[in-house]
Design a protein around this motif. Structure first.
Motif, PDB file in Angstrom:
ATOM      1  N   PHE A 237       0.834  -1.206   0.000  1.00 45.62           N
ATOM      2  CA  PHE A 237       0.000   0.000   0.000  1.00 45.62           C
ATOM      3  C   PHE A 237       0.869   1.258   0.000  1.00 45.62           C
ATOM      4  O   PHE A 237       0.639   2.189  -0.788  1.00 45.62           O
ATOM      5  N   ALA A 238       1.867   1.289   0.868  1.00 46.14           N
ATOM      6  CA  ALA A 238       2.732   2.467   0.980  1.00 46.14           C
ATOM      7  C   ALA A 238       3.454   2.731  -0.339  1.00 46.14           C
ATOM      8  O   ALA A 238       3.562   3.882  -0.789  1.00 46.14           O
ATOM      9  N   PHE A 239       3.955   1.681  -0.958  1.00 43.35           N
ATOM     10  CA  PHE A 239       4.643   1.816  -2.244  1.00 43.35           C
ATOM     11  C   PHE A 239       3.673   2.276  -3.327  1.00 43.35           C
ATOM     12  O   PHE A 239       3.964   3.214  -4.079  1.00 43.35           O
ATOM     13  N   ALA A 240       2.527   1.623  -3.408  1.00 40.11           N
ATOM     14  CA  ALA A 240       1.586   1.890  -4.488  1.00 40.11           C
ATOM     15  C   ALA A 240       1.106   3.325  -4.482  1.00 40.11           C
ATOM     16  O   ALA A 240       0.958   3.951  -5.550  1.00 40.11           O
ATOM     17  N   MET A 241       0.855   3.885  -3.296  1.00 38.93           N
ATOM     18  CA  MET A 241       0.327   5.237  -3.231  1.00 38.93           C
ATOM     19  C   MET A 241       1.342   6.274  -3.687  1.00 38.93           C
ATOM     20  O   MET A 241       0.968   7.331  -4.187  1.00 38.93           O
ATOM     21  N   GLN A 242       2.623   5.985  -3.539  1.00 38.65           N
ATOM     22  CA  GLN A 242       3.623   6.917  -4.055  1.00 38.65           C
ATOM     23  C   GLN A 242       3.584   6.969  -5.581  1.00 38.65           C
ATOM     24  O   GLN A 242       3.851   8.008  -6.185  1.00 38.65           O
ATOM     25  N   GLY A 243       3.230   5.839  -6.192  1.00 36.06           N
ATOM     26  CA  GLY A 243       3.130   5.788  -7.644  1.00 36.06           C
ATOM     27  C   GLY A 243       1.809   6.321  -8.157  1.00 36.06           C
ATOM     28  O   GLY A 243       1.769   7.193  -9.038  1.00 36.06           O
ATOM     29  N   LEU A 244       0.695   5.800  -7.616  1.00 37.19           N
ATOM     30  CA  LEU A 244      -0.630   6.235  -8.062  1.00 37.19           C
ATOM     31  C   LEU A 244      -0.829   7.711  -7.763  1.00 37.19           C
ATOM     32  O   LEU A 244      -1.318   8.474  -8.617  1.00 37.19           O
ATOM     33  N   GLY A 245      -0.469   8.137  -6.549  1.00 37.04           N
ATOM     34  CA  GLY A 245      -0.682   9.519  -6.154  1.00 37.04           C
ATOM     35  C   GLY A 245      -0.023  10.503  -7.093  1.00 37.04           C
ATOM     36  O   GLY A 245      -0.605  11.529  -7.471  1.00 37.04           O
ATOM     37  N   MET A 246       1.200  10.199  -7.505  1.00 36.99           N
ATOM     38  CA  MET A 246       1.937  11.117  -8.364  1.00 36.99           C
ATOM     39  C   MET A 246       1.906  10.704  -9.836  1.00 36.99           C
ATOM     40  O   MET A 246       2.604  11.286 -10.668  1.00 36.99           O
TER      41      MET A 246
END
Length: 377
Positions: free
Chosen positions: A87-96
């Motif tokens: 989750f922590a990794f994915a949100m850095q990608g999806l968010g930006m």
């Protein structure tokens, strides 16, 4: 992981296999983390993933492409070890994602921070009355002298309440429906943006409902062109939907590994549980679903990496099948563990809670079915 033979499939190159081995070693040293304080755990995970160099894969330099196979491999591996790390990794990608694909040089300064683990990002699209129906977005961005004024509400925002920057979608009114949306870069410290509510779920994650009251942003906060918000959002989801399937795949692999250990060591009437023909059938079905899911996930990723402009159908198939199959695999793992399978704190019990949301976010399963059906017409 007992079976890593899929890494020899023609979808992958030597660099992917090297990355998978390096990440496996990193995970063995750093995961899982304590989930007691979820906000603190996510901050610590982002910092650790940044320090380890893994977050650099969540964005790409201007003019370069994201490697979707790499994103999928990382999410699969992290999810197998600790779904909160995924989750922590994915949100850095999806968010930006919108900044990676469409951002200006000024906006990409935020991307540098998120890729290093120095800032947390969030993707603020969903609203109380518009989840899967993005065209129904009601949050408004009104053009004024010097910039924009935003008003509205967002909900079910991952990293809500702890993010340093939000990529937010609002109605700018160039046309009706989906054609009248735009994307904005919104620092969390901006006046008028408040966290109205923190949301609790069966698998704890940082989630929130946000309110925007006369939030003022400069013209430079607009990502891409006014009215291009829907296209931007769909372009980002095209990339990241297969990675949701990869995360589900990682959880399913962990469930199968736990089940193989359980059935080999648990004895019934003097024999290992794994010796029972019915149990063997269940294990075979689990392995079959995992391989089928992997083929769909990595076909979608490979197709995108080969230069396809859009992979809407492939991404929908990967996300739909992998998440639904993982739910079935994990449910069977719980069954094979008997009472221990529903004991709070056991690996398969935690997986049972973790997997459920993946069939909803970034396009619920029935929405993916609609996408697939329309692609056939």
């Amino acid at each position: 992981m007992r079976d890593a033979s899929f890494l020899d499939w023609p979808f992958f190159e030597a660099r992917h296999r090297d990355l998978a081995a390096a990440l496996e070693a990193w995970c063995a040293l750093h995961l899982p983390v304590d989930h007691g304080d979820v906000d603190a755990a996510c901050r610590a995970l982002v910092a650790a993933l940044g320090q380890g160099g893994w977050l650099r894969h969540t964005g790409a330099a201007a003019g370069e492409r994201l490697d979707v196979r790499t994103l999928c491999l990382i999410r699969e591996t992290l999810a197998r070890h600790d779904p909160l790390a995924d989750f922590a990794f994915a949100m850095q990608g999806l968010g930006m994602g919108p900044v990676t694909l469409f951002g200006t040089a000024e906006q990409r300064a935020w991307l540098d921070r998120t890729r290093e683990g120095g800032a947390l990002s969030a993707f603020a699209l969903t609203e109380p009355a518009s989840g899967s129906d993005v065209a129904a977005t009601a949050t408004t961005a009104t053009r004024v002298q010097g910039g924009w004024v935003l008003n509205g509400e967002k909900t079910w925002i991952s990293n809500g309440g702890i993010a340093d920057v939000y990529i937010l979608f609002a109605r700018t009114g160039e046309a009706a429906g989906a054609k009248g949306l735009s994307a904005f870069l919104l620092p969390a410290a901006t006046a008028g943006l408040t966290v109205a509510e923190r949301l609790e779920t069966i698998a704890p994650h940082p989630l929130a409902r946000l309110e925007l009251r006369n939030v003022e942003l400069p013209h430079s906060a607009l990502i891409g062109e006014a009215g291009a918000g829907f296209r931007i959002a769909m372009s980002v989801l095209d990339v990241f939907r297969p990675t949701v399937g990869a995360a589900a795949l990682g959880m399913a692999r962990r469930a199968l590994d736990e089940s193989l250990t359980r059935t080999a060591t648990r004895r019934i009437q003097g024999e290992a549980l794994a010796s029972l023909q019915m149990v063997q059938g269940h294990l075979a079905d689990m392995a079959l679903k995992i391989d089928a899911a992997a083929l769909l996930v990595y076909r979608a990723a490979w197709t995108k990496d080969r230069g396809a402009a859009r992979i809407t159908r492939e991404a929908a198939m990967a996300k739909l099948y992998a998440t639904e199959a993982a739910q079935e695999v994990i449910d069977m793992a719980v069954q094979l563990h008997g009472g221990d399978g529903v004991r709070r704190g056991s690996v398969v019990e935690a997986l049972y809670r973790d997997i459920r949301a993946l069939r909803i976010y970034e396009g619920a399963s029935d929405v993916q079915r609609i996408v697939i059906a329309r692609s056939l017409q």
